[in-house]
Design an enzyme around this catalytic site. Sequence first.
Site, PDB file in Angstrom:
ATOM      1  N   CYS A  76       8.196   7.644   5.574  1.00  0.00           N
ATOM      2  CA  CYS A  76       7.552   6.671   4.684  1.00  0.00           C
ATOM      3  C   CYS A  76       6.046   6.912   4.696  1.00  0.00           C
ATOM      4  O   CYS A  76       5.609   8.027   4.940  1.00  0.00           O
ATOM      5  CB  CYS A  76       7.905   5.241   5.100  1.00  0.00           C
ATOM      6  SG  CYS A  76       7.294   4.768   6.729  1.00  0.00           S
ATOM      7  N   ARG A  77       5.269   5.894   4.447  1.00  0.00           N
ATOM      8  CA  ARG A  77       3.816   6.039   4.422  1.00  0.00           C
ATOM      9  C   ARG A  77       3.206   5.962   5.818  1.00  0.00           C
ATOM     10  O   ARG A  77       2.357   6.756   6.186  1.00  0.00           O
ATOM     11  CB  ARG A  77       3.174   4.970   3.519  1.00  0.00           C
ATOM     12  CG  ARG A  77       1.651   5.124   3.379  1.00  0.00           C
ATOM     13  CD  ARG A  77       1.010   4.012   2.584  1.00  0.00           C
ATOM     14  NE  ARG A  77       1.257   2.685   3.136  1.00  0.00           N
ATOM     15  CZ  ARG A  77       0.608   2.150   4.166  1.00  0.00           C
ATOM     16  NH1 ARG A  77      -0.347   2.806   4.762  1.00  0.00           N
ATOM     17  NH2 ARG A  77       0.914   0.948   4.599  1.00  0.00           N
TER      18      ARG A  77
END
Length: 118
Positions: A76-77
């Site tokens: 993810c981020r």
Amino acid sequence: MKMLLSVLLFCSALCAQAAGLSLDGVKPAAIVDVRTPEEFAAGHIEGALNIPVERVGEGVSAIKGLNKESSILVYCRSGRRSAAAKATLEQLGYTHVVDGGAMQTLAPRLKPCTAKSC
């Protein structure tokens, strides 16, 4: 429009396979980006499938050729959503889920598969 984009990205997961990339010498059967469709559209790891974290269980189960023993790499981020996705998948019985954490730190660690590796 947002719903259509989400459906299209989800449907692509049904037939997609991981790109020829490996992490620490292991080629995952699937690389799953658990960010939003908008974040994914702004940039992602080549060959990754976009399955938002809140739909990761149903999304991964829909990937053709994947089973509970397949190697699945999630990212993810920042690492928060990928950790949640890993926990969800493990609760569903997936045994080889790797939390790649943040895309920015994962991307340089991925290596192309060669004739000698993967």
